[in-house]
Scaffold this motif. Sequence first.
Motif: not given
Length: 250
Positions: A224-250
């Motif tokens: 489990l890499i990170e867990a955040q409030r939904a708004a924060d998760f999408f606005a400010h993903p903390q981890h590089a792996r999360t950012r890479a995944f979101l870039q791919h998904m959004l």
Amino acid sequence: MIEARGLHKRFGSVPVLRGVSLEIARGEVVAIIGPSGSGKSTLLRCLNHLETIDSGSIAIEGETLVSTDAAGRCSYASERDLRGIGRKTGMVFQHFNLFPHLTVLENITLAPVDVLGLASDVARTRAEALLAKVGLKDKAGSYPARLSGGQKQRVAIARALAMEPDIMLFDEPTSALDPELTGEVLRTMRQLAEERMTMLVVTHEMGFAREVAHRVVFMDQGELIEAQRAADFFAHPQHARTRAFLQHML
Ligand code: ADP
Ligand code: MG
């Protein structure tokens, strides 16, 4: 409602969960996202006791499903207690898993009658109310093969709700559906969330995660890499792996 600590799980020599901890409060909707093979389904299946863990602990509504002692020995609750704890969670799968030889109504009444011992007329009345709730009142007598994927999944949701779980686990409930059918299933889930059902939802639907989930959890390679409030998760993903995944998904 759910308290999971340090979950480890291997399939053979392959570690699939590597120390996953997660807590879910009453009425909370948590979305789990992450790449294929990251252990999301396995985590849900461990919480619902469809899989066993190798170490860690899980409590559902304060009742211990499994715990691990200081020596690393993992022990599960008794069969009887496991059945009781298992009933607190309902699960909805990607591929619906309806019984093809039973009508929609029979799919929904089977477990309440066989497992909960409900009288069949009571089970039927409840099933009809649930079908109305998911917008399928007129499909009670149909067989699953006659339904669209979106209708099948709404029946599967009604079937899980018929056991009156306190927590609903969804494993990619819209991934097997044509895009035009995902909306009706997501609407049913959104309605459940508005009724304050506690929900843990594995999903690739970023819109649903952002709009309906209170918290979003990102898993990768069994962690489990990170867990955040939904708004924060999408606005400010903390981890590089999360950012890479979101870039791919959004
Ligand atoms: P996700 O749901 O995130 O795609 P899974 O939990 O299904 O991931 O799978 C995680 C890993 O565990 C994958 O590498 C998968 O191949 C493996 N795995 C899942 N179930 C089994 C099983 N029953 N036996 C062996 N390996 C499994
Ligand atoms: Mg999966």
